[in-house]
Design a protein around this motif. Sequence first.
Motif, mmCIF file in Angstrom:
data_model
loop_
_atom_site.group_PDB
_atom_site.id
_atom_site.type_symbol
_atom_site.label_atom_id
_atom_site.label_comp_id
_atom_site.label_asym_id
_atom_site.label_seq_id
_atom_site.Cartn_x
_atom_site.Cartn_y
_atom_site.Cartn_z
ATOM 1 N N GLY A 1 23.407 -48.982 55.245
ATOM 2 C CA GLY A 1 24.451 -48.115 55.986
ATOM 3 C C GLY A 1 25.692 -47.649 55.054
ATOM 4 N N PRO A 2 26.435 -46.999 56.080
ATOM 5 C CA PRO A 2 27.558 -46.426 55.417
ATOM 6 C C PRO A 2 28.630 -47.674 55.164
ATOM 7 N N ALA A 3 29.658 -47.609 54.208
ATOM 8 C CA ALA A 3 30.539 -48.619 53.717
ATOM 9 C C ALA A 3 31.458 -48.505 55.150
ATOM 10 N N SER A 4 32.390 -49.845 55.015
ATOM 11 C CA SER A 4 33.210 -49.878 56.146
ATOM 12 C C SER A 4 34.310 -48.743 56.300
ATOM 13 N N GLY A 5 34.457 -48.152 57.430
ATOM 14 C CA GLY A 5 35.554 -47.044 57.235
ATOM 15 C C GLY A 5 34.931 -45.726 56.940
ATOM 16 N N CYS A 6 33.726 -45.430 56.556
ATOM 17 C CA CYS A 6 32.982 -44.262 56.134
ATOM 18 C C CYS A 6 32.559 -43.835 57.205
ATOM 19 N N THR A 7 32.677 -42.500 57.559
ATOM 20 C CA THR A 7 32.179 -41.868 58.754
ATOM 21 C C THR A 7 30.479 -41.801 58.748
ATOM 22 N N VAL A 8 29.772 -41.958 59.554
ATOM 23 C CA VAL A 8 28.214 -42.194 59.715
ATOM 24 C C VAL A 8 27.659 -40.884 59.990
ATOM 25 N N ASP A 9 27.122 -40.202 59.099
ATOM 26 C CA ASP A 9 26.477 -38.776 59.308
ATOM 27 C C ASP A 9 24.987 -38.713 59.618
ATOM 28 N N PRO A 10 24.372 -37.660 60.017
ATOM 29 C CA PRO A 10 23.017 -37.886 60.244
ATOM 30 C C PRO A 10 21.741 -38.467 59.330
ATOM 31 N N PHE A 11 22.228 -38.277 58.017
ATOM 32 C CA PHE A 11 21.233 -38.741 57.014
ATOM 33 C C PHE A 11 21.423 -40.306 56.647
ATOM 34 N N GLU A 12 22.330 -40.823 57.098
ATOM 35 C CA GLU A 12 22.438 -42.335 56.793
ATOM 36 C C GLU A 12 21.429 -43.031 57.551
ATOM 37 N N PRO A 13 20.993 -44.387 57.091
ATOM 38 C CA PRO A 13 21.381 -44.801 55.520
ATOM 39 C C PRO A 13 20.706 -44.047 54.416
ATOM 40 N N ASN A 14 21.364 -43.574 53.562
ATOM 41 C CA ASN A 14 20.747 -42.758 52.438
ATOM 42 C C ASN A 14 21.521 -43.154 51.170
ATOM 43 N N ASN A 15 22.139 -44.534 51.266
ATOM 44 C CA ASN A 15 23.126 -44.876 50.060
ATOM 45 C C ASN A 15 22.372 -45.468 48.983
ATOM 46 N N THR A 16 21.153 -45.495 48.727
ATOM 47 C CA THR A 16 20.390 -45.971 47.782
ATOM 48 C C THR A 16 19.310 -45.040 47.302
ATOM 49 N N GLN A 17 18.710 -45.002 46.135
ATOM 50 C CA GLN A 17 17.771 -44.309 45.659
ATOM 51 C C GLN A 17 16.485 -44.524 46.605
ATOM 52 N N GLY A 18 16.158 -45.559 46.937
ATOM 53 C CA GLY A 18 14.911 -46.063 47.720
ATOM 54 C C GLY A 18 15.149 -45.640 49.128
ATOM 55 N N ALA A 19 16.162 -45.132 49.544
ATOM 56 C CA ALA A 19 16.587 -44.524 51.083
ATOM 57 C C ALA A 19 16.812 -43.206 51.039
ATOM 58 N N ALA A 20 16.673 -42.407 49.912
ATOM 59 C CA ALA A 20 16.967 -40.848 49.588
ATOM 60 C C ALA A 20 16.391 -40.094 50.903
ATOM 61 N N SER A 21 17.058 -39.062 51.512
ATOM 62 C CA SER A 21 16.542 -38.448 52.635
ATOM 63 C C SER A 21 16.021 -37.299 52.078
ATOM 64 N N GLN A 22 14.910 -36.827 52.489
ATOM 65 C CA GLN A 22 14.110 -35.744 52.234
ATOM 66 C C GLN A 22 14.772 -34.391 52.666
ATOM 67 N N LEU A 23 14.937 -33.554 51.823
ATOM 68 C CA LEU A 23 15.447 -32.108 52.137
ATOM 69 C C LEU A 23 14.587 -31.117 52.168
ATOM 70 N N TYR A 24 14.904 -29.954 52.694
ATOM 71 C CA TYR A 24 13.973 -28.856 52.862
ATOM 72 C C TYR A 24 14.916 -27.591 52.862
ATOM 73 N N PHE A 25 14.494 -26.429 52.742
ATOM 74 C CA PHE A 25 15.348 -25.077 52.971
ATOM 75 C C PHE A 25 16.313 -25.122 54.042
ATOM 76 N N ASP A 26 17.350 -25.468 53.866
ATOM 77 C CA ASP A 26 18.348 -25.339 55.085
ATOM 78 C C ASP A 26 19.512 -25.801 54.628
ATOM 79 N N SER A 27 20.558 -25.819 55.704
ATOM 80 C CA SER A 27 22.156 -26.060 55.329
ATOM 81 C C SER A 27 22.650 -27.036 56.587
ATOM 82 N N TRP A 28 23.531 -28.072 55.965
ATOM 83 C CA TRP A 28 24.137 -29.002 57.062
ATOM 84 C C TRP A 28 25.719 -28.987 56.638
#
Length: 211
Positions: A1-28
């Motif tokens: 998950g995110p570090a203490s004090g860091c805002t949580v966004d919809p892609f969390e947890p994605n803070n490691t290579q193994g937890a990378a979030s898949q992206l397609y053609f879009d904007s966020w």
Amino acid sequence: GPASGCTVDPFEPNNTQGAASQLYFDSWTNLSLCTSDDDWYVMDVQAGDALAFAVDYDASEGSVSAQLLSPTGALIQTYPGVAGSLSINHTATDPGLHLIHLSLTQDLGTVTGTSYGLNASTGGACAVDDLEPNGPSSPTAIPAYGALGGLHVCPAGDDYYSLVLATGDQLTFAVDFDGGTDDLDLVLRNPSGTIVASAATSNAPESLSHT
């Protein structure tokens, strides 16, 4: 998950290579990056596809850098952010999952980390027109009146233009294209980057007006 004090966004947890979030053609928008909470993304591309990944962030709150890694995990290139934006444009030589690693290299300002928005797309090679390159970090200046033709835009690379207006000027901007096979959208931003007008119908031509 995110570090203490860091805002949580919809892609969390994605803070490691193994937890990378898949992206397609879009904007966020409204994503968050902190020094102890890197963000990882993955995009599936074919050999010859153009991968485009653009990040806009609050430079007053930090400095951002990105790394692009091949499907084998080898580093392809490092992309430092400049003045609140960075862009990755890469034509894949190998098919598969390419990794994008975002990190906050310097935390500035009064809040923990920095907020950012991103635009991601992939696709085949796009025809180059006379106004390229004109990505988010290098928009092409165009006259405030007149018509331009012979231009190209692809899912793997949005086109950005800039023009100078005086207070009270009325702008009408239109794009004509083949509405039978394509769908284009327009967004107008003021000098501070705020969206002030947009056009996103399913018809051609697409146009917007703003005073």
